[in-house]
Design an enzyme around this catalytic site. Structure first.
Site, short mmCIF file in Angstrom:
data_model
loop_
_atom_site.label_atom_id
_atom_site.label_comp_id
_atom_site.label_asym_id
_atom_site.label_seq_id
_atom_site.Cartn_x
_atom_site.Cartn_y
_atom_site.Cartn_z
N HIS A 179 0.84 -1.21 0.00
CA HIS A 179 0.00 0.00 0.00
C HIS A 179 0.88 1.26 0.00
CE1 HIS A 179 -2.74 2.87 2.46
NE2 HIS A 179 -3.03 2.97 1.18
CA CA Z 1 0.55 -0.45 -4.33
#
Ligand code: CA
Ligand code: V1P
Ligand code: ZN
Length: 388
Positions: A179
């Site tokens: 992320h």
């Molecule tokens: Ca990513």
């Protein structure tokens, strides 16, 4: 025979500095700056540098780094020694641990990769490049006053800050398996940057533990950043077909709704099959298809690197993506020229037919088509709230 010529009508710039590759995080650490040496070796062995404007980047200045990072953090990063630091400092800046060790030349390394991303962004702002590349950048986890996940200075944030001087709206896309939390957080409260990260998500079982589908921006509708964070959480083993369909569908919707005037694509190569830290089954072809799609939009494009822990695969992916940027993909000689010194790094591999083919045991795909469609529906709903 190689047939690489300068692309007509548009300019690609390549920003790098050989100093960066010489830094070492430590023997057992998965982040290997020398993967950049491998990538450069392939890019040059194919003669791709002849089709680009190549720049030896310079270190970012203190003032430039302060566009995002706090002065206290930068001062500490600069003075940090390879000795065990004081407990308070470990706590304050998350430095000097297994993920973010303090190594020889750390500050030089950080200012160098950041300088390259800032230079690349400026080339786009001045219309001197249509696509600017910095494979040494893409360090998306770094925070204002905190190192995180092998990232100390957030060169992406610094590059986007440069782009925002000229560009009203920047779309940030992150295909690293992790992320892109640092970039998301930096632009959390603005509607001038739409952040989109595709990643593996399994709560706290996968680093950094954030990036669920319902993380869409600040909760208050009064905050301009509301709805301007897009997260695509995936499970182990996704392959090219689902991944590329998802990428094109979601990026296509984002571009239509948000109308970005510049795009930053973080090309973290740990989303490839066979990655030491990753969990996906994406091939060099699928990873590259994301670059092809972004290029096809005809919007100024900044390509940065990121993660990638199986060095030879990283090098192949970024060399392939460089070939896409200059428009010579598919035209490359499939055999690495015999005379390149870098070929020695690849000689132990049993299969090496083309630049695109990578090694690694396939992982079972845990992503159902139903789940993929649900993600798209949810993001379609979210984008109704995004207006340019
Ligand atoms: Ca990513
Ligand atoms: O999971 C963690 C630690 C455990 N908690 C204390 C945090 N760290 C991960 C960090 C992954 C960073 C990815 C960076 C990027 O997105 C951008 C450049 O690719 C981690 C892992 C892992 N398997 O997730 N650290 C290490 N492995 C590690 C292994 C050996 C030596 C040092 C670090
Ligand atoms: Zn990563």
């Amino acid at each position: 025979e190689n047939d690489i010529t300068r692309p007509k009508g548009y300019t690609v710039s390549w920003h790098s500095n050989p100093e960066i590759e010489k830094h070492h995080f430590g023997h057992a650490h998965p982040m290997k700056p020398w993967r950049l040496t491998l990538a450069k070796g392939l890019i040059m062995a194919y003669g791709m540098h002849a089709a680009m404007d190549t720049y030896v980047s310079r270190p970012a200045t203190k003032e430039e780094l302060e566009d995002f990072h706090s002065e206290e953090y930068l001062d500490y990063l600069k003075s940090a020694l390879v000795t065990v630091p004081d407990d308070n400092e470990i706590k304050d800046f998350n430095l000097g641990n297994t993920d973010c060790p303090i190594f020889e030349g750390l500050f030089n390394y950080c200012s160098m990769y950041s300088g390259a991303s800032i230079d690349a962004a400026r080339k786009l702002c001045n219309n001197e490049s249509d696509i600017a590349i910095n494979w040494s950048g893409g360090l998306h986890h770094a925070k204002k006053a905190e190192a995180s996940g092998f990232c100390y200075v957030n060169d992406i944030v610094l590059a986007i800050v440069q782009l925002l001087r000229k560009h009203p709206r920047v779309l940030y896309i992150d295909i690293d398996v992790h992320h892109g939390d640092g970039v998301e957080e930096a632009f959390w409260s603005t509607d001038r940057v739409l952040t989109l990260s595709i990643h593996k998500y399994d709560g706290m079982n996968f680093f950094p533990g954030t990036g669920d589908l319902d993380r869409t921006g600040p909760d208050s509708e009064e905050n301009p950043g509301a709805h301007h964070a897009i997260n695509v959480p995936l499970s182990d083993g996704i392959g090219d077909q689902q991944y590329v369909w998802l990428f094109k569908t979601i990026v296509g919707m984002c571009v239509q709704r948000f109308q970005p005037t510049a795009i930053v694509l973080q090309c973290g190569a740990d989303s490839l099959a066979g990655d030491r830290l990753g969990r996906f089954n994406v091939q060099v072809q699928g990873h590259g298809a994301c670059v092809t799609y972004c290029k096809s939009l005809g919007i100024p494009l900044l390509l940065v690197g990121g993660g990638g822990y199986t060095p030879r695969n990283v090098a192949r992916a970024w060399a392939h993506e460089t070939s896409i940027a200059i428009g010579c993909d598919g035209k490359l000689n499939p055999i690495i020229p015999q005379h390149t010194p870098y070929r020695s790094h690849f000689r132990h591999e049993t299969i090496f037919p083309t630049l695109e083919e990578i090694l690694g045991d396939p992982r079972g795909n845990k992503n159902t088509d139903k789940k993929i469609r649900e993600i798209v529906s949810s993001i379609t709903e979210q984008l109704r709230f995004v207006n340019n």
